[in-house]
Design an enzyme around this catalytic site. Structure first.
Site, PDB file in Angstrom:
ATOM      1  N   ARG A 185       0.850  -1.191   0.000  1.00 11.92           N
ATOM      2  CA  ARG A 185       0.000   0.000   0.000  1.00 11.92           C
ATOM      3  C   ARG A 185       0.883   1.238   0.000  1.00 11.92           C
ATOM      4  O   ARG A 185       1.923   1.284   0.661  1.00 11.92           O
ATOM      5  CB  ARG A 185      -0.919   0.024   1.225  1.00 11.92           C
ATOM      6  CG  ARG A 185      -2.077  -0.953   1.170  1.00 11.92           C
ATOM      7  CD  ARG A 185      -3.110  -0.556   0.123  1.00 11.92           C
ATOM      8  NE  ARG A 185      -4.282  -1.415   0.124  1.00 11.92           N
ATOM      9  CZ  ARG A 185      -4.418  -2.506  -0.606  1.00 11.92           C
ATOM     10  NH1 ARG A 185      -3.418  -2.894  -1.397  1.00 11.92           N
ATOM     11  NH2 ARG A 185      -5.535  -3.215  -0.581  1.00 11.92           N
ATOM     12  N   GLU A 203      -4.711   6.502  -5.419  1.00 10.96           N
ATOM     13  CA  GLU A 203      -4.817   5.775  -6.679  1.00 10.96           C
ATOM     14  C   GLU A 203      -6.231   5.881  -7.251  1.00 10.96           C
ATOM     15  O   GLU A 203      -7.195   5.679  -6.507  1.00 10.96           O
ATOM     16  CB  GLU A 203      -4.459   4.296  -6.458  1.00 10.96           C
ATOM     17  CG  GLU A 203      -3.037   4.082  -5.995  1.00 10.96           C
ATOM     18  CD  GLU A 203      -2.730   2.649  -5.640  1.00 10.96           C
ATOM     19  OE1 GLU A 203      -1.555   2.340  -5.375  1.00 10.96           O
ATOM     20  OE2 GLU A 203      -3.676   1.811  -5.614  1.00 10.96           O
ATOM     21  N   HIS A 210      -0.095  -0.462  -9.898  1.00  4.63           N
ATOM     22  CA  HIS A 210      -0.808  -1.392  -9.016  1.00  4.63           C
ATOM     23  C   HIS A 210      -1.254  -2.641  -9.778  1.00  4.63           C
ATOM     24  O   HIS A 210      -2.419  -3.052  -9.726  1.00  4.63           O
ATOM     25  CB  HIS A 210      -2.019  -0.708  -8.370  1.00  4.63           C
ATOM     26  CG  HIS A 210      -2.413  -1.340  -7.067  1.00  4.63           C
ATOM     27  ND1 HIS A 210      -2.852  -0.615  -5.980  1.00  4.63           N
ATOM     28  CD2 HIS A 210      -2.436  -2.635  -6.659  1.00  4.63           C
ATOM     29  CE1 HIS A 210      -3.123  -1.431  -4.980  1.00  4.63           C
ATOM     30  NE2 HIS A 210      -2.879  -2.670  -5.372  1.00  4.63           N
TER      31      HIS A 210
END
Length: 313
Positions: free
Chosen positions: A230, A259, A280
């Site tokens: 994260r 994000e 990601h």
């Protein structure tokens, strides 16, 4: 009884989502962003499928019919779990699906950074090789992976899987975790002795900015930091300064604090040879996404059958 299931961010999962085996109405939306959209789309639903849609307290309070939030990910920091519990909403997540895809992404970033693959490839595109007086050039330092030391912060299933791969490559591992188990080292040892550190802990109030200016000062000048967990685990401004000043050797990130970074992000916007940022996708091999999609529906079916699985407190 017919259950209404709503998937709020279907485009976040590139896999087949099978139909549940019980009577149901199924609605999916490719993306959902605003609280008003969430409430409107879930007002008649008792089961919500989400990946990264924020389910905060003010939203949950407007959804009295909701009984299950099935998260299509391992991390559940997007859900206000205290409020969900207060309303009797079960929260489930996905577990042990990324046993190949995340470790392979981590190993890929390690090789790319230790071997300076990206900056050398970019330099060739710029025409630097054409101008070289010799058959090769040494603009960026290259370090062997074999013989290096890998610190693993978070020694759960993913951390152990990465550790096995690292040992097979001839690396020494230094595992750290807050939960006691055999063979662990302390956090200080990881910081001071590792050539590479990879992070695999959840984002909680205790782990927010786990890595910041103080930690970078303790790391080797040649050390690289990998984060596929994260974005909030690392102080991004402090990281950028550490990279620019040479306080650490490099970083490979698959996550950032916000994000998508619609308003920009200092790591995404930085043009540094020792920084790699991917969007990601460490979790997102085709095989892993299908395992995730199947487990997501397993969780829903188990809940309806009265035997909830992968419940997050």
């Amino acid at each position: 009884m017919t259950h209404k299931i709503v998937f709020l961010d279907r485009e976040s999962l590139d896999a087949n989502v099978r139909a549940p085996s019980f009577p149901h109405e199924y609605v999916e939306h490719q993306s959902t962003w605003t609280p008003d959209e969430i409430v409107e789309r879930l007002k008649d639903a008792d089961i919500a499928l989400i990946n990264k849609v924020p389910m905060r307290a003010d939203v949950l309070k407007q959804l009295p019919k909701l009984k299950l939030i099935a998260v299509a990910a391992t991390g559940t920091d997007v859900v206000d779990k205290a409020q969900a519990k207060a309303q009797g909403i079960v929260v489930s997540n996905i577990r042990n699906y990324a046993f190949n895809t995340v470790p392979e992404h981590v190993i890929g970033l390690i090789f790319a950074l230790r071997r300076a693959i990206v900056p050398y490839a970019n330099s060739v595109k710029r025409g630097d090789w054409n101008k070289s007086q010799q058959f090769c050039y040494f603009d960026y330092p290259i370090y062997d992976v074999a013989g290096s030391t890998l610190g693993i912060v978070g020694y759960g299933a993913l951390g152990k899987s990465i550790g096995k791969r690292a040992e097979a490559l001839g690396m020494k591992i230094l595992p750290y975790d807050v939960f006691p188990q055999d063979g662990l080292v302390d956090f200080e040892t990881v910081l001071t002795q590792s050539d590479i550190i990879t992070i695999h802990v959840p984002l909680t109030p205790d782990t927010k900015n786990l890595f910041g200016a103080e930690q970078f000062k303790k790391m080797k000048n040649s050390a690289i930091l990998i984060n596929t967990a994260r974005g909030g685990l690392v102080d991004e401004a402090a990281l950028l300064e550490a990279l620019k000043s040479g306080e650490i050797g490099g970083a490979g990130f698959d996550v950032v604090a916000q994000e998508p970074p619609k308003d920009g992000n200092i790591l995404c916007d930085a043009d540094l040879p020792n920084l790699i940022v991917t969007p990601h996708v460490a979790w997102a091999s085709k095989q892993a996404m299908q395992i995730l999609a199947d487990q997501l529906i397993d969780n829903v079916e188990n809940f309806v059958a009265g035997k909830p699985s992968n419940v997050v407190e």
